[in-house]
Design a protein around this motif. Sequence first.
Motif, PDB file in Angstrom:
ATOM      1  N   LEU A  38      25.921  51.484  86.363  1.00  6.74           N
ATOM      2  CA  LEU A  38      24.334  52.027  86.081  1.00  6.74           C
ATOM      3  C   LEU A  38      24.513  52.848  85.081  1.00  6.74           C
ATOM      4  O   LEU A  38      25.467  53.444  84.194  1.00  6.74           O
ATOM      5  N   ARG A  39      23.849  51.946  83.966  1.00  9.99           N
ATOM      6  CA  ARG A  39      23.453  52.050  82.441  1.00  9.99           C
ATOM      7  C   ARG A  39      22.315  52.528  81.899  1.00  9.99           C
ATOM      8  O   ARG A  39      21.331  51.147  82.609  1.00  9.99           O
ATOM      9  N   ASP A  40      21.489  52.999  81.639  1.00 10.61           N
ATOM     10  CA  ASP A  40      20.904  52.934  80.427  1.00 10.61           C
ATOM     11  C   ASP A  40      19.136  52.653  82.198  1.00 10.61           C
ATOM     12  O   ASP A  40      18.171  52.094  82.103  1.00 10.61           O
ATOM     13  N   ASN A  41      19.696  53.149  83.340  1.00 11.60           N
ATOM     14  CA  ASN A  41      18.954  53.691  84.026  1.00 11.60           C
ATOM     15  C   ASN A  41      18.738  51.726  85.252  1.00 11.60           C
ATOM     16  O   ASN A  41      17.620  51.390  85.702  1.00 11.60           O
ATOM     17  N   SER A  42      19.870  51.174  84.432  1.00 15.43           N
ATOM     18  CA  SER A  42      19.824  49.821  85.070  1.00 15.43           C
ATOM     19  C   SER A  42      21.469  49.608  85.755  1.00 15.43           C
ATOM     20  O   SER A  42      22.272  50.011  85.722  1.00 15.43           O
TER      21      SER A  42
ATOM     22  N   ASN B 266      16.868  53.489  92.435  1.00 19.59           N
ATOM     23  CA  ASN B 266      16.059  55.288  92.481  1.00 19.59           C
ATOM     24  C   ASN B 266      16.067  56.306  92.597  1.00 19.59           C
ATOM     25  O   ASN B 266      16.322  56.860  92.503  1.00 19.59           O
ATOM     26  N   ILE B 267      17.633  55.899  93.508  1.00 21.35           N
ATOM     27  CA  ILE B 267      18.277  57.544  93.791  1.00 21.35           C
ATOM     28  C   ILE B 267      19.015  57.726  92.465  1.00 21.35           C
ATOM     29  O   ILE B 267      19.389  59.090  92.206  1.00 21.35           O
ATOM     30  N   LEU B 268      20.034  56.951  92.310  1.00 24.01           N
ATOM     31  CA  LEU B 268      20.947  57.132  91.388  1.00 24.01           C
ATOM     32  C   LEU B 268      20.358  57.970  89.670  1.00 24.01           C
ATOM     33  O   LEU B 268      20.908  58.021  89.404  1.00 24.01           O
ATOM     34  N   VAL B 269      19.258  57.332  89.779  1.00 19.30           N
ATOM     35  CA  VAL B 269      18.399  58.051  88.328  1.00 19.30           C
ATOM     36  C   VAL B 269      17.815  59.306  88.475  1.00 19.30           C
ATOM     37  O   VAL B 269      17.554  59.707  87.598  1.00 19.30           O
ATOM     38  N   LYS B 270      17.380  60.564  89.698  1.00 25.18           N
ATOM     39  CA  LYS B 270      17.801  61.068  89.945  1.00 25.18           C
ATOM     40  C   LYS B 270      17.540  62.184  89.343  1.00 25.18           C
ATOM     41  O   LYS B 270      19.581  61.673  89.129  1.00 25.18           O
ATOM     42  N   GLU B 271      17.242  63.143  88.109  1.00 24.80           N
ATOM     43  CA  GLU B 271      17.578  64.191  87.940  1.00 24.80           C
ATOM     44  C   GLU B 271      19.013  65.343  88.901  1.00 24.80           C
ATOM     45  O   GLU B 271      18.419  66.312  88.795  1.00 24.80           O
ATOM     46  N   THR B 272      19.520  64.634  89.671  1.00 23.70           N
ATOM     47  CA  THR B 272      20.268  66.094  90.570  1.00 23.70           C
ATOM     48  C   THR B 272      21.396  65.421  90.566  1.00 23.70           C
ATOM     49  O   THR B 272      22.347  65.185  89.947  1.00 23.70           O
ATOM     50  N   LEU B 273      22.344  66.349  91.329  1.00 22.05           N
ATOM     51  CA  LEU B 273      23.948  66.221  91.109  1.00 22.05           C
ATOM     52  C   LEU B 273      24.401  65.035  91.836  1.00 22.05           C
ATOM     53  O   LEU B 273      23.478  65.127  92.849  1.00 22.05           O
ATOM     54  N   LEU B 274      25.358  65.289  91.425  1.00 25.73           N
ATOM     55  CA  LEU B 274      26.452  63.384  92.306  1.00 25.73           C
ATOM     56  C   LEU B 274      26.250  64.085  94.060  1.00 25.73           C
ATOM     57  O   LEU B 274      26.038  62.930  94.401  1.00 25.73           O
ATOM     58  N   GLU B 275      26.588  64.987  94.090  1.00 25.55           N
ATOM     59  CA  GLU B 275      27.050  65.800  95.662  1.00 25.55           C
ATOM     60  C   GLU B 275      25.221  64.658  96.691  1.00 25.55           C
ATOM     61  O   GLU B 275      25.310  65.186  97.072  1.00 25.55           O
TER      62      GLU B 275
END
Length: 484
Positions: A126-130, A212-221
């Motif tokens: 994942l880079r730059d939301n891609s 959509n899940i990976l780009v969220k501003e959340t922790l890896l867990e």
Amino acid sequence: MEKNYFGITDTGRVRDNNEDTFIAEKTSGDQYIIACVIDGVGGYSGGEIAADIARKSILQHLNEPSGDLISLMRRAIVDADGRIMLEKQTVKAHENMACVITLALIDLNRNQFYYAHVGDTRLYLLRDNSLVKISKDQSFVGFMEDSGRITEDQAMRHPKRNEINKALGFGVNLTAQDDYIETGQSPFLPGDMLLLCSDGLSDMLNKQDITNILVKETLLEKKGDELIAAANKNGGLDNITVVLVTNNNPALKQEALKPATVTHSKVSPVSTFEKVSAPKSNETPIIENHTIPVPVKSGKGTGLMILGTLCFLLVCACIYLIWLNNKNVNQEKQEKLSPFKNPRNAQEKRLQDTLNNLKGNTLILTDSLFQSPITISEPLQLNRDTLFIIAKNNLVFKSDTLFKGKAIEIQTACKYIFLENLTFEDFNTVISSQNNALLFKNVSFINSPNAIESIYHFPLKKHISGKIPNSSFKTDSLPTTSND
């Protein structure tokens, strides 16, 4: 500080036991991160045992990695395969067990990752939301999807999606087949994220759902938990395993080099044959009067001097006129001898304009927009931080007959350039790159002896230490295209 790696596995909603396992930990000395997903082949007795054997082998070989990391990872997988085969021969109940594996070794100090892969577990970047799928599914359905014969959604619903062509424990001599283990390396820039997963995730969620899940501003867990929950919500038909690694290094910045400051000190001239002493405070300086004779310049010969000067200037003017005339003649001859430079053709110009005005970082080259071959008469300029150039079908770039330059020039601003399904023909040198930004997938070179010209810039008057990293490329006997 947020932990930059995380792994999680779940049984799913259908199976009774979990044949998946994973690794998400640092090596001894904390220099590298090991990320690995291992899937015991579903339906075979002892799948979880095969996965555990492979996990132990990986940890043993990669605890203190050094030297050629790709070769080290290959040896770890070959050793795991040997141990699984020994277990199959020793325990009758486990004679059909096998597993698939995706392994990554991440070096955050050098912003690089290395990977090795067998089967249908997956590696994404994942880079730059891609989100880009790096590994290939070594299965019939995976081949159909990568070659464009079926879509991602069709592959996810295909009845043969779980049938694999390669795995550990299949009784193949891995050392005799260089292409059995897929390997590679790539830049891993600050802000990038790696996702390794089993097919229990990729069969339940398409690439957009995962993104959509990976780009969220959340922790890896939190991201891992959400991926597992979403896969279970969509059916949870298989064991689900996720490993995430992010590069949380500060963004790379180019430091401006200050010019050296030179200080000029003013030094009063002192005669080498006369010592000058300052008068003491209680002494009166003695001032002597000297009569300095002033020479009287005679007017004799002044006319001859002026005449000589004029003659000299006249000779210089004649010499300059002769030189200028010869220069113009030579330029005319050179222009007549110089080959005519063709202007860019319509396809070539449209491609460069598309690159310059591209919104986002992915350019898909379709047959409807660009007909193969595209004749190149001037280097294509790539000057973007991140760029994916992917041809739906293999697209040929061919050098113009009179063109002797490069097909592509990659500027220093580029940090990651991904080229897929391209062929370069009749170039002396194909690509000029000023960094290690390149990643190839199904790229070929015909009658082009020099594929890549690498240029490194170092600051002047500095002592340089280090090593130019080895590039790792593999050859495929069968070219494929990809929708990823």
